[in-house]
Design a protein around this motif. Structure first.
Motif, mmCIF file in Angstrom:
data_model
loop_
_atom_site.group_PDB
_atom_site.id
_atom_site.type_symbol
_atom_site.label_atom_id
_atom_site.label_comp_id
_atom_site.label_asym_id
_atom_site.label_seq_id
_atom_site.Cartn_x
_atom_site.Cartn_y
_atom_site.Cartn_z
ATOM 1 N N UNK A 12 0.808 -1.221 0.000
ATOM 2 C CA UNK A 12 0.000 0.000 0.000
ATOM 3 C C UNK A 12 0.840 1.270 0.000
ATOM 4 N N UNK A 13 2.138 1.147 -0.184
ATOM 5 C CA UNK A 13 2.986 2.337 -0.180
ATOM 6 C C UNK A 13 3.701 2.531 -1.492
ATOM 7 N N UNK A 14 4.384 3.660 -1.600
ATOM 8 C CA UNK A 14 5.254 3.850 -2.758
ATOM 9 C C UNK A 14 6.467 2.926 -2.619
ATOM 10 N N UNK A 15 6.822 2.613 -1.357
ATOM 11 C CA UNK A 15 7.902 1.665 -1.058
ATOM 12 C C UNK A 15 7.381 0.615 -0.082
ATOM 13 N N UNK A 16 7.587 -0.644 -0.415
ATOM 14 C CA UNK A 16 7.221 -1.732 0.494
ATOM 15 C C UNK A 16 8.404 -2.681 0.632
ATOM 16 N N UNK A 17 8.897 -2.792 1.844
ATOM 17 C CA UNK A 17 10.003 -3.685 2.154
ATOM 18 C C UNK A 17 9.402 -4.879 2.891
ATOM 19 N N UNK A 18 9.590 -6.073 2.327
ATOM 20 C CA UNK A 18 8.922 -7.256 2.865
ATOM 21 C C UNK A 18 9.933 -8.332 3.236
ATOM 22 N N UNK A 19 10.085 -8.551 4.537
ATOM 23 C CA UNK A 19 10.903 -9.648 5.069
ATOM 24 C C UNK A 19 12.316 -9.667 4.479
ATOM 25 N N UNK A 36 15.132 -9.926 8.453
ATOM 26 C CA UNK A 36 13.667 -9.981 8.320
ATOM 27 C C UNK A 36 12.997 -8.628 8.567
ATOM 28 N N UNK A 37 13.437 -7.614 7.828
ATOM 29 C CA UNK A 37 12.940 -6.246 8.000
ATOM 30 C C UNK A 37 11.743 -5.994 7.078
ATOM 31 N N UNK A 38 10.682 -5.454 7.639
ATOM 32 C CA UNK A 38 9.472 -5.143 6.859
ATOM 33 C C UNK A 38 8.884 -3.799 7.280
ATOM 34 N N UNK A 39 8.507 -2.992 6.302
ATOM 35 C CA UNK A 39 7.740 -1.758 6.551
ATOM 36 C C UNK A 39 7.229 -1.235 5.218
ATOM 37 N N UNK A 40 6.275 -0.316 5.300
ATOM 38 C CA UNK A 40 5.710 0.317 4.107
ATOM 39 C C UNK A 40 5.767 1.832 4.272
ATOM 40 N N UNK A 41 6.124 2.527 3.202
ATOM 41 C CA UNK A 41 6.193 3.988 3.232
ATOM 42 C C UNK A 41 5.221 4.557 2.209
ATOM 43 N N UNK A 42 4.233 5.348 2.645
ATOM 44 C CA UNK A 42 3.300 5.956 1.697
ATOM 45 C C UNK A 42 3.923 7.138 0.964
ATOM 46 N N UNK A 73 13.822 -11.871 0.752
ATOM 47 C CA UNK A 73 12.821 -10.822 0.888
ATOM 48 C C UNK A 73 12.618 -10.033 -0.394
ATOM 49 N N UNK A 74 11.723 -9.057 -0.311
ATOM 50 C CA UNK A 74 11.258 -8.332 -1.487
ATOM 51 C C UNK A 74 11.235 -6.837 -1.230
ATOM 52 N N UNK A 75 11.614 -6.064 -2.236
ATOM 53 C CA UNK A 75 11.457 -4.610 -2.205
ATOM 54 C C UNK A 75 10.561 -4.222 -3.371
ATOM 55 N N UNK A 76 9.426 -3.612 -3.045
ATOM 56 C CA UNK A 76 8.480 -3.194 -4.074
ATOM 57 C C UNK A 76 8.424 -1.679 -4.169
ATOM 58 N N UNK A 77 8.346 -1.179 -5.388
ATOM 59 C CA UNK A 77 8.206 0.242 -5.649
ATOM 60 C C UNK A 77 6.943 0.419 -6.486
ATOM 61 N N UNK A 78 5.952 1.099 -5.927
ATOM 62 C CA UNK A 78 4.638 1.180 -6.575
ATOM 63 C C UNK A 78 4.117 -0.208 -6.937
ATOM 64 N N UNK A 79 4.362 -1.166 -6.031
ATOM 65 C CA UNK A 79 3.842 -2.517 -6.223
ATOM 66 C C UNK A 79 4.674 -3.410 -7.125
#
Length: 238
Positions: A12-19, A36-42, A73-79
């Protein structure tokens, strides 16, 4: 460890860091930099990542900036999972979607201030007229238009950091990543740069992620992610 650092289930963010974990193999054995770092930045949020040396914050910034791949883990930018992209598309994201600001400025002293700001535009293939117009507009907004034809080593530290921020903005990126942007500056100049980064989120709708040792500055951002031993110790809204 904060519950906010657990698995992110929704993007749900412009940046999503998953595990995200990062393990380096060294001569002395394995070094675990992130666990195992995770957070989302809008969008349009000013986030500080805080922690002592060795806490994993710079490694984390390298993951977000697509400069280094996570071990897991995964790094997503705009999904979009950026590390599943081919190298040429990943390079394009680094050049156009993200603007980098470094503690040591990383300017080219043989080139003018204007050419330093234009450099990412040259790399991205921006035409000369557009590049010149954008660089002049940025120089004016940053209050250093009169320095356009100077060489960076003739500028003060604060002016050099403004040039570095201008360079980060030339391709109109949605995300600005700033690694200790006030670290080499005196208190008053550092405050000016901090205010400028704040203005980028409030006035120009950028998402800013700032690495800092300065807890007082961190508390003035929208949100602070505190790192310790490669993990998120706490994630707080300010």
């Amino acid at each position: 460890m904060s519950s906010m650092s657990q698995t992110v289930k929704q993007v749900h963010g412009i940046l999503d860091v998953q595990n995200v974990s990062k393990v380096y193999q060294t001569a002395a054995g394995k070094v675990v930099a992130l666990k195992n770092v995770s957070f989302s930045i809008p969008k349009n949020q000013f986030v500080s990542i805080v922690g002592p040396s060795g806490s994993g914050k710079s490694t984390l910034l390298n993951m977000i900036g697509a400069l280094d791949k996570p071990s897991r883990g995964t790094v997503l930018m705009d999904g979009i999972d950026i590390f599943k992209l081919p190298d040429n598309k990943l390079a394009k994201i680094r050049n156009t979607k993200i603007g980098f600001v470094f503690q040591s400025f990383n300017l080219i002293n043989r080139s003018t201030v204007q050419k330093n700001i234009e450099m990412p535009g040259i790399i991205s293939g921006m035409d000369n007229a557009t590049r010149t117009k954008r660089a002049q507009s940025i120089l004016k907004k940053l209050g250093i238009l009169k320095k356009a034809n100077h060489k960076p080593n003739n500028l003060s530290g604060g002016e050099q950091q403004r040039v570095a921020i201008g360079r980060a903005l030339i391709n109109n990126p949605a995300i600005i990543l700033a690694d200790e942007p006030t670290g080499n500056l005196d208190t008053a100049t550092g405050e000016d740069i901090f205010q400028l980064l704040t203005e980028l989120t409030k006035k120009y709708s950028r998402t800013v992620v700032m690495i800092t040792h300065n807890v007082d500055l961190a508390k003035r951002t929208d949100r602070s992610i505190y790192m310790k031993d490669g993990e998120i110790e706490k994630d707080v809204c300010n």
